[in-house]
Design an enzyme around this catalytic site. Structure first.
Site, PDB file in Angstrom:
ATOM      1  N   ASN A  50      81.203  30.838  50.202  1.00 29.68           N
ATOM      2  CA  ASN A  50      82.348  30.681  50.815  1.00 29.68           C
ATOM      3  C   ASN A  50      83.464  30.010  50.530  1.00 29.68           C
ATOM      4  O   ASN A  50      83.236  28.598  50.763  1.00 29.68           O
ATOM      5  CB  ASN A  50      82.103  30.632  52.215  1.00 29.68           C
ATOM      6  CG  ASN A  50      83.304  30.920  53.081  1.00 29.68           C
ATOM      7  OD1 ASN A  50      84.344  30.563  52.670  1.00 29.68           O
ATOM      8  ND2 ASN A  50      83.060  31.062  54.485  1.00 29.68           N
ATOM      9  N   LYS A 108      85.919  28.885  51.692  1.00 28.81           N
ATOM     10  CA  LYS A 108      86.772  28.158  52.435  1.00 28.81           C
ATOM     11  C   LYS A 108      85.784  26.942  53.184  1.00 28.81           C
ATOM     12  O   LYS A 108      86.232  25.694  53.317  1.00 28.81           O
ATOM     13  CB  LYS A 108      87.156  29.004  53.587  1.00 28.81           C
ATOM     14  CG  LYS A 108      88.009  28.707  54.372  1.00 28.81           C
ATOM     15  CD  LYS A 108      88.699  29.798  55.285  1.00 28.81           C
ATOM     16  CE  LYS A 108      89.785  29.205  56.261  1.00 28.81           C
ATOM     17  NZ  LYS A 108      90.344  30.239  57.215  1.00 28.81           N
ATOM     18  N   GLU A 133      77.304  17.306  49.867  1.00 32.63           N
ATOM     19  CA  GLU A 133      77.066  15.790  49.219  1.00 32.63           C
ATOM     20  C   GLU A 133      78.024  15.314  48.365  1.00 32.63           C
ATOM     21  O   GLU A 133      78.423  14.396  48.190  1.00 32.63           O
ATOM     22  CB  GLU A 133      75.752  15.367  49.658  1.00 32.63           C
ATOM     23  CG  GLU A 133      75.246  15.331  50.667  1.00 32.63           C
ATOM     24  CD  GLU A 133      73.714  15.251  50.881  1.00 32.63           C
ATOM     25  OE1 GLU A 133      73.348  16.446  50.576  1.00 32.63           O
ATOM     26  OE2 GLU A 133      73.117  14.299  51.427  1.00 32.63           O
ATOM     27  N   ILE A 170      79.618  29.612  44.616  1.00 37.59           N
ATOM     28  CA  ILE A 170      80.310  29.337  45.976  1.00 37.59           C
ATOM     29  C   ILE A 170      80.143  30.377  47.009  1.00 37.59           C
ATOM     30  O   ILE A 170      80.654  31.441  46.505  1.00 37.59           O
ATOM     31  CB  ILE A 170      81.576  28.848  45.583  1.00 37.59           C
ATOM     32  CG1 ILE A 170      81.714  27.509  44.621  1.00 37.59           C
ATOM     33  CG2 ILE A 170      82.198  28.403  47.158  1.00 37.59           C
ATOM     34  CD1 ILE A 170      80.844  26.321  45.090  1.00 37.59           C
ATOM     35  N   THR A 223      78.771  22.571  59.086  1.00 42.67           N
ATOM     36  CA  THR A 223      79.070  22.753  57.661  1.00 42.67           C
ATOM     37  C   THR A 223      79.420  24.198  57.313  1.00 42.67           C
ATOM     38  O   THR A 223      80.034  24.585  56.287  1.00 42.67           O
ATOM     39  CB  THR A 223      77.747  22.525  56.810  1.00 42.67           C
ATOM     40  OG1 THR A 223      76.785  23.178  57.422  1.00 42.67           O
ATOM     41  CG2 THR A 223      77.525  21.105  56.726  1.00 42.67           C
TER      42      THR A 223
END
Ligand SMILES: Cc1cc2nc3c(=O)[nH]c(=O)nc-3n(C[C@H](O)[C@H](O)[C@H](O)COP(=O)(O)OP(=O)(O)OC[C@H]3O[C@@H](n4cnc5c(N)ncnc54)[C@H](O)[C@@H]3O)c2cc1C
Ligand code: SF4
Lengths: 744, 335
Positions: A639, A641, A713, A637, A472
């Site tokens: 990262n 990417k 998820e 967030i 992940t």
């Protein structure tokens, strides 16, 4: 926590990427200890019964075969069922590999062949013959539905539905109603890497177990308990994991069998499952949901009745949260839900990416779309009209819910407002074009986690926690977090994960790792930094300027401004001046960390709005997904990417759920029959369009210490429904069974 | 996989001589899989890749000669195939994946075995794999099984895409056996299961496919390979149709059509093709052709969808061919 972002929030490429693409990242089946034996598992072809005789003479004759281990000659293992309990805490009697001759499910291991080479072990496994006494079984979900029940003991994460108002009465009185049975086929996780274990017996008699798992410490505890060892006799390592999606949440039988046989033979043993054997353990349960919705003519939801059933085994009660999501996410004065499990003679169904919500949110969002149409309302407008700003089921405020923004920005990017309402009204040649949308919701979880930060003489910062990076991007975001917290360039940080000896971290799952391990690393780094500066302050050798409280640590160097101009000190020099070779700090992040008790009384969720375009050939039943857009509200967030990659991966998986993936149960034998990648269809490249992922701004400093919600998820939730709803918009036909296949 | 001995002969004589429990190995994309699954258990594997069957060459009649060892990828990309037999190139490209097509050979494709779940799983009864054990696919999960040419003993689908085009092209198979050479029409090459479902085709022990000969195919743009499957690539056909039409001034002079995914062998019905002779394309004509092609189709538990879908796929394919707009295998839109 006020994070000034130099590192956090940057689209950094995976720091483990090069190791992975050059083959240097070693997975569980890639440890090559000297003298290793290969173990191949023989599985039961029947669902229920008892082993009568095992014919292993021929197998033992295959050159290179050392042992054929069965329940008859296995060494002592723990007797008590509860010794086989794993971290997931599914109530019931856990399956105990090779415990006795009773068969509980098709695919159950009945023997392990151990040989000097893989080829010999495999050949011998093929000639082991087993006679069975067959007992009646049921593997038919429809039949199991008649035996549905609610277990008296539930899993700890189970959220009982909480009714409100009088849903039955309100339904009866509603001007607009829809009602239907929605169904989801069982699916298998099928990560790219097979489950595998290499168990090594060290010189001191302890075990090092390389296992494909999402929780090295959970497997360590399981092995210690099941094999009656002490925890410090077992070290479990999983530095790299080639995907898992939940199949590695529980200890899979290969880890038990490899370690047991290694103990018995005092040699290293590797057991790798085949792709077919990947269909003999965890799977996403088959599910039905009976949904009835009532609304007034203006499109105001008045009643919501959701009844769901998922399957479980005969020996454990696997429980999912499938019925609660609509009750939480929609403002509807009357709502009720009911949930049960249906037992069949299979292995226990298990958590698979967004367990519960992937099923419950998608099936409900298909019904919501039907309701919007029954009210002649645009599906987006209908959802906005019934939007809830609180957790409507618990009547609790939320830490944040930027779903409205996600809907608005998603709709704008997609061009939703150009959509014509009428199904079948958009056409290009022979193809009908459909636009559908749905919303997604998933828990934003946090779990207490510890991490260690260590500064060495080489001037590098070493971060360690027993988290698992299952593909992940955990290595990367933890390095970013450490860089930010400590003031260190990214390339001077090493992250060590996937080892049961490292600071405690819960099993990777539920999208909590970024929030939890991230917070632990953050704290450990702050603590280490403070320690370093304190030590320097106390050191007699250190220059006076480092004792100022204006001293900063940035780019891996201590700086300050004095009247004589800027001064600086490298970290290795700082360590020497402080009189240390290395300095270390360990911290544990807890949910209550920020002293905000309020968060206990607030609900926390991640949200999303998914938009989809399909092109359907109505004569040939072919569906092409031509556009997918997911607008996600998931707090900070770390990262963009790796985060977008998680969302895209989940959207691919959800496309499989909508159109392709189904494990075909042959009820007569209780066996999933399409147990290979030629016939278990995950989406191919041609099935996947360019996908857009948007992250909407969501500032939430209550949900977790770093304001992170987790994104592993949420991409599953709503995406399958958006596809199904787009197919309706294209064709005017409602499909209530997933996956939707040609000829359905 | 069980132990086996291996040889790589360089002459046909040597290769064909081996009797006993042997299998020929070409690309291995099917055979090796089946050996790993314990479905095929040859005592001896004869690698035929050193035999001289690697060429694609012109034939005097204007047709083409395709060596059995030319890969599916090379065949589909060969300029003469692309120019004269775009139908064949298209069918090959509709199958498997680029990686598999790079390994798979023409001879192997012709001889590939069914994808029946029960055939692939030695724990299950299967007359094709273990004669006399029964057919677990009947009454089981048989969405992918055949509806045409089935028998009580076996309902396995013949899975190839390439062979469906070969059937529409009326190719000829060249064989070399212990008793010398012979040829057989592709439509007669594969066998119906009847009560001998273990026989996929007419190959005799020791016999090798050396080449596939294609007669001239004067279809111009009037051909198509249309494949409906459960995902948009890398899946076997649920229904596929290969069509070639000889057209003049908008009229069909004659036509050739074969079905894949539906039958226990490439499915051709000459009196369905006869309907096309000297006709103008029309819905009713194409419906009649479909009806004749599907005559006698019987579904089992899960595969009624095939019978429902097939007429529509057949009609669409006939239209694509008649109009001269063959299905693209890269653009997944079906026109
Ligand atoms: C995942 C997957 C998906 C696939 N999808 C498709 C698809 O969509 N459509 C499709 O058409 N195919 C598909 N295939 C099948 C593929 O086309 C075949 O596996 C391939 O054509 C076999 O060729 P090969 O050379 O590898 O044969 P091998 O595996 O070497 O041999 C196959 C069989 O043919 C015999 N044989 C080979 N050559 C000769 C010869 N010259 N003479 C006599 N006997 C011979 C062998 O003894 C063996 O029994 C798929 C395969 C896989 C694995
Ligand atoms: S259909 Fe044929 S191949 Fe499949 S199980 Fe029956 S006999 Fe075997």
């Amino acid at each position: 926590m006020n994070v000034i972002s130099t590192h956090i929030g940057q689209p950094v490429s995976r720091i483990d990427g090069v190791a992975k693409v050059t083959g240097q990242a070693k997975y569980a089946a890639e440890a090559h200890p000297p003298g290793m034996l290969y173990g191949v598992v023989v599985n039961s072809p029947i669902a229920r019964g008892r082993i009568e005789t095992i014919h292993d003479a021929e197998a033992r004759q295959v050159p290179g075969v050392i042992e054929v281990m069965t329940h008859l000659n296995r060494p002592h293992a723990a007797l008590f069922e509860k010794s086989y309990m794993d971290g997931l805490g599914v109530p019931g009697v856990p399956y105990r590999p090779l415990h006795d001759g009773e068969i509980h499910f098709n695919g159950q291991p009945v023997a392990v062949v151990l040989a000097e080479t893989f080829e010999a072990a495999r050949e011998a496994a093929m000639v082991v013959r087993v006679d069975y006494e067959r007992w009646p079984h049921n593997a038919d979900f429809e039949v199991a539905l008649h035996q549905k029940y609610m277990p008296s003991k539930t899993r700890s994460n189970y959220v009982p539905p909480k009714p409100r108002g009088d849903a039955a009465a309100a339904y009866a009185l509603s001007a607009v109603k829809i009602e239907g049975r929605y169904h989801l086929a069982p699916e298998h996780h099928n990560p790219m890497e097979m489950h595998a274990t290499t168990a090594i017996v060290e010189d001191d008699g302890t075990f090092t177990v390389w296992d494909k798992t999402q929780g090295p410490q959970a497997v360590q505890a399981y092995l210690a308990s099941a094999l009656s060892l002490s925890k410090d006799q077992v070290r479990v390592r999983n530095p790299y994991v080639g995907g898992a999606f939940g199949s590695g949440l529980r200890a899979v039988y290969n880890v038990f069998l490899a370690t047991l046989t290694a103990e018995m033979l005092k040699r290293a043993v590797r057991v790798t499952l085949t792709r077919s054997q990947m269909f003999t353990h965890a799977f996403r349960p088959e599910a039905v949901m009976d949904i009835a919705l009532g609304a007034s003519r203006d499109g105001t939801l008045q009643s919501m009745i959701v009844k769901g059933v998922t399957d479980t085994s005969r020996f454990e009660h696997n429980i999912e949260n499938i019925v609660i999501w609509g009750l939480i996410n929609y403002k509807c004065p009357n709502a009720t839900a009911d949930y049960k499990v249906a037992p069949r003679d299979t292995y226990t169904s298990s958590d698979m990416r967004a367990p519960g919500a992937a099923t419950g949110v998608n099936l409900l969002e298909m019904a919501i779309d039907e309701m919007a149409y029954a009210c002649s309302m645009d599906p987006l407008a209908f959802r906005l009209h019934n939007y809830s700003d609180i957790d409507a089921m618990h009547d609790m405020p939320l830490t944040s819910k930027a779903l409205r923004d996600a809907m608005a920005q998603g709709a704008q990017h997609f061009g939703w407002h150009d959509r014509s309402m009428m199904p079948g009204s958009m056409r290009d040649g022979r193809e009908l074009i459909g636009w559908g949308m749905a919303t997604g919701i998933w828990d934003a979880m946090f779990s207490p986690t510890s991490a260690r930060a260590r500064l060495g003489q080489d001037g590098r910062l070493h971060i360690a926690t027993a988290a698992s990076d299952i593909g992940t991007g955990t290595y990367t975001i933890l390095a970013q977090t450490a860089a930010e917290a400590f003031g260190m360039p990214l390339d001077r940080i090493d992250v060590e994960l996937g080892d049961s000896t490292l600071p405690e971290c819960p099993t990777e799952g539920g999208s909590w790792t970024a929030a939890s391990a991230g917070a632990a690393v953050w704290l450990a780094c702050l603590s280490l930094r403070r320690k370093l500066i304190d030590m320097l302050a106390r050191s007699e050798n250190a220059p006076p300027w480092v004792k100022q409280d204006t001293v900063t640590l940035e780019g891996g160097i201590l700086h300050d401004m004095t009247e004589n101009g800027p001064v600086s000190l490298s970290l290795p020099d700082a360590l020497s001046l402080a009189g240390y070779d290395a300095l270390e700090a360990e911290e544990t992040a807890k949910p209550g960390l920020r002293g905000k008790i309020s968060q206990m009384r607030k609900a926390r969720f991640t949200h999303s709005a998914v938009f989809c375009e399909v092109r359907v050939d109505p004569e040939l039943d072919t569906v092409r997904v031509t556009r997918l857009l997911n607008a996600v509200a998931a707090g900070r967030i770390m990262n963009p990417k790796t985060a977008a990659s998680q969302i895209r991966g989940a959207m691919v998986m959800a496309t499989g759920m909508a159109l392709h993936e189904e494990s075909l149960m042959d009820e007569r034998v209780g066996r999933f029959m399409n147990h290979n990648f030629a016939e278990y269809h995950i989406p191919a490249h041609a099935d996947i369009p360019d996908m857009d992922v948007l992250f909407v701004n969501e500032h939430d400093d209550e949900v977790s210490p770093l304001g992170v919600k987790g994104i592993g998820e949420i991409g599953m939730c709503g995406t399958a429904a958006a596809i199904a709803n787009a197919i309706f918009h294209a064709t005017g036909r409602r499909y209530r069974n997933l996956p939707i296949m040609p000829g359905a | 996989m069980r132990s086996f001995s291996y040889s790589r002969p360089t002459s046909f004589e040597e290769a064909c001589r081996n009797a006993g429990h042997t299998r020929f190995l070409a690309g291995g994309t099917n055979l090796i899989d089946l050996m790993k699954s314990d479905v095929e258990r040859p005592a001896h594997v004869i690698d035929i890749k050193s035999l001289p069957m690697h060429h694609i060459a012109d034939r005097p009649d204007g047709g083409l000669h395709l060596g059995a060892l030319v890969t599916n990828a090379d065949t589909a990309a060969h300029p003469l195939v692309v120019e004269r037999y775009p139908l064949l190139a298209s069918a090959i490209l509709a199958g498997a994946s680029p990686q598999i097509r790079n390994m798979a050979t023409n001879g192997g494709n012709l001889n590939q075995r069914t994808r029946c779940h029960y055939f692939y799983d030695p724990a299950m009864a299967c007359n094709k794999r273990s004669p006399g054990t029964g057919c677990a696919a009947r009454g089981g999960r048989n969405r992918i099984m055949a509806v045409l040419g089935t028998s009580d003993a076996c309902i396995a689908t013949f899975p190839s895409d390439m062979c469906i085009a070969l059937a529409a092209l009326n190719a000829t198979i060249n064989l070399h056996g212990p008793d010398g050479e012979r040829t057989v029409g592709v439509r007669d090459y594969h066998c119906l299961p009847g009560d001998t479902p273990w026989r996929d085709n007419i190959l005799q022990p020791g016999e090798i496919v050396t080449a596939i000969d294609l007669p001239p195919a004067p279809f111009g743009p009037h051909h198509t390979y249309l494949k409906v499957r459960d995902r948009l690539s890398f899946a076997f056909a649920i229904v596929s149709v290969a069509v070639g039409l000889c057209m003049k001034d908008g009229r069909i002079e004659r036509g050739s059509i074969a079905l894949g995914g539906m039958g226990t062998k490439p499915w051709c019905v000459p009196h369905a093709e006869a309907l096309l002779e000297d006709q103008l394309p029309s819905h009713s004509l194409f419906r009649d052709v479909a009806e004749r092609l599907l005559h006698g189709a019987v579904a089992d538990r899960d595969n009624t969808a095939k019978i429902r879908l097939a007429p529509r796929v057949i009609e669409r394919a006939l239209w694509q061919a008649a109009i001269g707009t063959p299905q693209s295998q890269t653009d997944k839109a079906i026109r």
